[in-house]
Design a protein around this motif. Structure first.
Motif, PDB file in Angstrom:
ATOM      1  N   ILE A   1       7.114  -5.761  -1.912  1.00 43.03           N
ATOM      2  CA  ILE A   1       6.205  -6.823  -1.484  1.00 43.03           C
ATOM      3  C   ILE A   1       5.011  -6.169  -0.800  1.00 43.03           C
ATOM      4  O   ILE A   1       5.170  -5.471   0.196  1.00 43.03           O
ATOM      5  CB  ILE A   1       6.899  -7.818  -0.532  1.00 43.03           C
ATOM      6  CG1 ILE A   1       8.064  -8.495  -1.255  1.00 43.03           C
ATOM      7  CG2 ILE A   1       5.895  -8.848  -0.013  1.00 43.03           C
ATOM      8  CD1 ILE A   1       8.877  -9.436  -0.383  1.00 43.03           C
ATOM      9  N   GLY A   2       3.842  -6.366  -1.363  1.00 42.73           N
ATOM     10  CA  GLY A   2       2.610  -5.806  -0.819  1.00 42.73           C
ATOM     11  C   GLY A   2       1.729  -6.910  -0.270  1.00 42.73           C
ATOM     12  O   GLY A   2       1.434  -7.875  -0.977  1.00 42.73           O
ATOM     13  N   ARG A   3       1.338  -6.777   0.970  1.00 42.37           N
ATOM     14  CA  ARG A   3       0.493  -7.782   1.622  1.00 42.37           C
ATOM     15  C   ARG A   3      -0.881  -7.189   1.908  1.00 42.37           C
ATOM     16  O   ARG A   3      -0.983  -6.136   2.529  1.00 42.37           O
ATOM     17  CB  ARG A   3       1.135  -8.263   2.919  1.00 42.37           C
ATOM     18  CG  ARG A   3       2.401  -9.050   2.716  1.00 42.37           C
ATOM     19  CD  ARG A   3       2.995  -9.456   4.047  1.00 42.37           C
ATOM     20  NE  ARG A   3       2.066 -10.243   4.845  1.00 42.37           N
ATOM     21  CZ  ARG A   3       2.260 -11.516   5.184  1.00 42.37           C
ATOM     22  NH1 ARG A   3       3.348 -12.147   4.793  1.00 42.37           N
ATOM     23  NH2 ARG A   3       1.369 -12.140   5.930  1.00 42.37           N
ATOM     24  N   GLU A   4      -1.906  -7.894   1.447  1.00 40.96           N
ATOM     25  CA  GLU A   4      -3.268  -7.429   1.668  1.00 40.96           C
ATOM     26  C   GLU A   4      -3.644  -7.435   3.144  1.00 40.96           C
ATOM     27  O   GLU A   4      -4.597  -6.760   3.531  1.00 40.96           O
ATOM     28  CB  GLU A   4      -4.254  -8.280   0.871  1.00 40.96           C
ATOM     29  CG  GLU A   4      -4.111  -8.082  -0.626  1.00 40.96           C
ATOM     30  CD  GLU A   4      -5.021  -8.979  -1.444  1.00 40.96           C
ATOM     31  OE1 GLU A   4      -5.770  -9.798  -0.861  1.00 40.96           O
ATOM     32  OE2 GLU A   4      -4.989  -8.866  -2.683  1.00 40.96           O
ATOM     33  N   ASP A   5      -2.907  -8.177   3.974  1.00 39.55           N
ATOM     34  CA  ASP A   5      -3.213  -8.173   5.406  1.00 39.55           C
ATOM     35  C   ASP A   5      -2.462  -7.077   6.156  1.00 39.55           C
ATOM     36  O   ASP A   5      -2.558  -6.981   7.369  1.00 39.55           O
ATOM     37  CB  ASP A   5      -2.977  -9.553   6.038  1.00 39.55           C
ATOM     38  CG  ASP A   5      -1.570 -10.082   5.867  1.00 39.55           C
ATOM     39  OD1 ASP A   5      -0.744  -9.428   5.189  1.00 39.55           O
ATOM     40  OD2 ASP A   5      -1.279 -11.169   6.408  1.00 39.55           O
ATOM     41  N   ASN A   6      -1.716  -6.231   5.443  1.00 38.50           N
ATOM     42  CA  ASN A   6      -1.101  -5.051   6.060  1.00 38.50           C
ATOM     43  C   ASN A   6      -2.079  -3.882   5.977  1.00 38.50           C
ATOM     44  O   ASN A   6      -2.686  -3.636   4.925  1.00 38.50           O
ATOM     45  CB  ASN A   6       0.196  -4.661   5.344  1.00 38.50           C
ATOM     46  CG  ASN A   6       1.367  -5.513   5.753  1.00 38.50           C
ATOM     47  OD1 ASN A   6       1.333  -6.216   6.761  1.00 38.50           O
ATOM     48  ND2 ASN A   6       2.413  -5.477   4.943  1.00 38.50           N
ATOM     49  N   GLU A   7      -2.209  -3.160   7.057  1.00 35.96           N
ATOM     50  CA  GLU A   7      -3.097  -2.002   7.088  1.00 35.96           C
ATOM     51  C   GLU A   7      -2.643  -0.973   6.052  1.00 35.96           C
ATOM     52  O   GLU A   7      -1.453  -0.686   5.920  1.00 35.96           O
ATOM     53  CB  GLU A   7      -3.080  -1.371   8.489  1.00 35.96           C
ATOM     54  CG  GLU A   7      -4.079  -0.255   8.651  1.00 35.96           C
ATOM     55  CD  GLU A   7      -4.091   0.313  10.067  1.00 35.96           C
ATOM     56  OE1 GLU A   7      -4.448   1.487  10.200  1.00 35.96           O
ATOM     57  OE2 GLU A   7      -3.744  -0.425  11.011  1.00 35.96           O
ATOM     58  N   GLY A   8      -3.567  -0.462   5.292  1.00 36.36           N
ATOM     59  CA  GLY A   8      -3.264   0.574   4.311  1.00 36.36           C
ATOM     60  C   GLY A   8      -2.917   0.052   2.934  1.00 36.36           C
ATOM     61  O   GLY A   8      -2.738   0.833   2.003  1.00 36.36           O
ATOM     62  N   PHE A   9      -2.810  -1.282   2.757  1.00 38.22           N
ATOM     63  CA  PHE A   9      -2.475  -1.803   1.428  1.00 38.22           C
ATOM     64  C   PHE A   9      -3.607  -1.543   0.455  1.00 38.22           C
ATOM     65  O   PHE A   9      -4.773  -1.786   0.738  1.00 38.22           O
ATOM     66  CB  PHE A   9      -2.186  -3.307   1.475  1.00 38.22           C
ATOM     67  CG  PHE A   9      -1.911  -3.881   0.104  1.00 38.22           C
ATOM     68  CD1 PHE A   9      -0.656  -3.753  -0.464  1.00 38.22           C
ATOM     69  CD2 PHE A   9      -2.910  -4.504  -0.627  1.00 38.22           C
ATOM     70  CE1 PHE A   9      -0.399  -4.253  -1.743  1.00 38.22           C
ATOM     71  CE2 PHE A   9      -2.662  -5.012  -1.897  1.00 38.22           C
ATOM     72  CZ  PHE A   9      -1.412  -4.881  -2.450  1.00 38.22           C
ATOM     73  N   ASP A  10      -3.244  -1.055  -0.734  1.00 37.44           N
ATOM     74  CA  ASP A  10      -4.190  -0.820  -1.816  1.00 37.44           C
ATOM     75  C   ASP A  10      -3.534  -1.330  -3.097  1.00 37.44           C
ATOM     76  O   ASP A  10      -2.447  -0.879  -3.461  1.00 37.44           O
ATOM     77  CB  ASP A  10      -4.509   0.680  -1.932  1.00 37.44           C
ATOM     78  CG  ASP A  10      -5.381   0.985  -3.125  1.00 37.44           C
ATOM     79  OD1 ASP A  10      -6.571   0.594  -3.123  1.00 37.44           O
ATOM     80  OD2 ASP A  10      -4.857   1.595  -4.084  1.00 37.44           O
ATOM     81  N   PHE A  11      -4.195  -2.275  -3.784  1.00 41.05           N
ATOM     82  CA  PHE A  11      -3.566  -2.879  -4.957  1.00 41.05           C
ATOM     83  C   PHE A  11      -3.294  -1.866  -6.061  1.00 41.05           C
ATOM     84  O   PHE A  11      -2.244  -1.918  -6.710  1.00 41.05           O
ATOM     85  CB  PHE A  11      -4.396  -4.040  -5.517  1.00 41.05           C
ATOM     86  CG  PHE A  11      -3.751  -4.627  -6.743  1.00 41.05           C
ATOM     87  CD1 PHE A  11      -2.641  -5.436  -6.633  1.00 41.05           C
ATOM     88  CD2 PHE A  11      -4.226  -4.315  -8.009  1.00 41.05           C
ATOM     89  CE1 PHE A  11      -2.007  -5.934  -7.758  1.00 41.05           C
ATOM     90  CE2 PHE A  11      -3.601  -4.805  -9.142  1.00 41.05           C
ATOM     91  CZ  PHE A  11      -2.497  -5.629  -9.011  1.00 41.05           C
ATOM     92  N   THR A  12      -4.195  -0.948  -6.313  1.00 37.36           N
ATOM     93  CA  THR A  12      -3.981   0.044  -7.377  1.00 37.36           C
ATOM     94  C   THR A  12      -2.724   0.860  -7.101  1.00 37.36           C
ATOM     95  O   THR A  12      -1.917   1.102  -8.007  1.00 37.36           O
ATOM     96  CB  THR A  12      -5.206   0.963  -7.508  1.00 37.36           C
ATOM     97  OG1 THR A  12      -6.363   0.148  -7.786  1.00 37.36           O
ATOM     98  CG2 THR A  12      -5.025   1.987  -8.611  1.00 37.36           C
ATOM     99  N   THR A  13      -2.528   1.268  -5.866  1.00 35.47           N
ATOM    100  CA  THR A  13      -1.322   2.013  -5.487  1.00 35.47           C
ATOM    101  C   THR A  13      -0.086   1.142  -5.663  1.00 35.47           C
ATOM    102  O   THR A  13       0.938   1.587  -6.193  1.00 35.47           O
ATOM    103  CB  THR A  13      -1.429   2.491  -4.027  1.00 35.47           C
ATOM    104  OG1 THR A  13      -2.594   3.312  -3.904  1.00 35.47           O
ATOM    105  CG2 THR A  13      -0.199   3.276  -3.605  1.00 35.47           C
ATOM    106  N   PHE A  14      -0.171  -0.128  -5.235  1.00 32.45           N
ATOM    107  CA  PHE A  14       0.952  -1.052  -5.370  1.00 32.45           C
ATOM    108  C   PHE A  14       1.302  -1.254  -6.847  1.00 32.45           C
ATOM    109  O   PHE A  14       2.470  -1.230  -7.229  1.00 32.45           O
ATOM    110  CB  PHE A  14       0.623  -2.391  -4.701  1.00 32.45           C
ATOM    111  CG  PHE A  14       1.750  -3.374  -4.761  1.00 32.45           C
ATOM    112  CD1 PHE A  14       2.842  -3.258  -3.907  1.00 32.45           C
ATOM    113  CD2 PHE A  14       1.738  -4.425  -5.666  1.00 32.45           C
ATOM    114  CE1 PHE A  14       3.895  -4.163  -3.961  1.00 32.45           C
ATOM    115  CE2 PHE A  14       2.781  -5.324  -5.733  1.00 32.45           C
ATOM    116  CZ  PHE A  14       3.866  -5.199  -4.871  1.00 32.45           C
TER     117      PHE A  14
END
Length: 194
Positions: free
Chosen positions: A167-180
């Motif tokens: 689960i990847g949240r854009e409001d978490n510091e360090g989240f990057d969609f490409t990496t996810f």
């Protein structure tokens, strides 16, 4: 005491994408599907309380023992049936044999967060059961039902340390969609575009 949580809510379901795993658990490309109506994710984490000394003593966790994803899409098209279920397409006709074997797939979808960001959910290795057909006579304006498919998911990688869910949240510091996206589909898969 820590910082209080933000007042946000999650809603909506969109950007459904899947990729077929090969026999080495690699994905070549992904396919984005429109028409997503609803997604339900059910996780089972079995706990057992041991008794000792005339009372509860210790709680043991069996980890995630079951992961199910139920998807409602307005049309599971022939290509998706071929990818997910291994259905043959002959002369424009879906051919269902008794002894078919579904393919392992990874899936991804997103939901909105009321702060304007998104929450992305990826399941890494599962098989879906064939959808049935549920239709009714038209009386007035069309009111179609979505096709429902249900998949069971297992860890991808080692049975003990493999991952089932991300689960990847854009409001978490360090989240990057490409990496996810690479974490869900691997770095050999092309991005279907978002």
């Amino acid at each position: 005491m820590g910082t209080p949580n933000a007042k946000v809510a999650k809603f909506g379901a969109s950007n459904f994408e899947y990729g077929v795993l090969d026999d080495k658990e690699k994905i070549t490309d992904t396919r984005k599907i429109t028409g997503l109506k609803e997604v339900k994710l059910t996780l089972t984490n079995e706990l057992k309380t041991l008794a000792a000394d005339d009372g509860p003593y210790l709680i043991l966790s069996g980890g995630i023992t079951e992961a199910k994803e139920t998807i409602n899409i307005y049309d599971v098209d022939s290509q998706m049936k071929k990818d997910l279920f291994g259905i043959e397409i002959q002369d424009g006709t879906e051919v269902y044999t008794k002894n078919f074997t579904p393919n392992y797939v990874a899936t991804l979808f997103r939901t909105k967060i009321s702060n304007g960001k998104h929450c992305w959910v990826g399941l890494l290795k599962g098989m879906f059961a064939l959808p049935g057909i549920n239709t009714k006579t038209q009386d007035g304006a069309p009111d179609p039902d979505a096709d429902e498919i249900e998949g069971n998911f297992v860890p991808r990688g080692d049975a003990d340390t493999g991952q089932i869910l991300l689960i990847g949240r854009e409001d978490n510091e360090g989240f990057d969609f490409t990496t996810f996206h690479k974490m869900v589909f691997g770095d050999t898969a092309t991005d279907a575009g978002h």
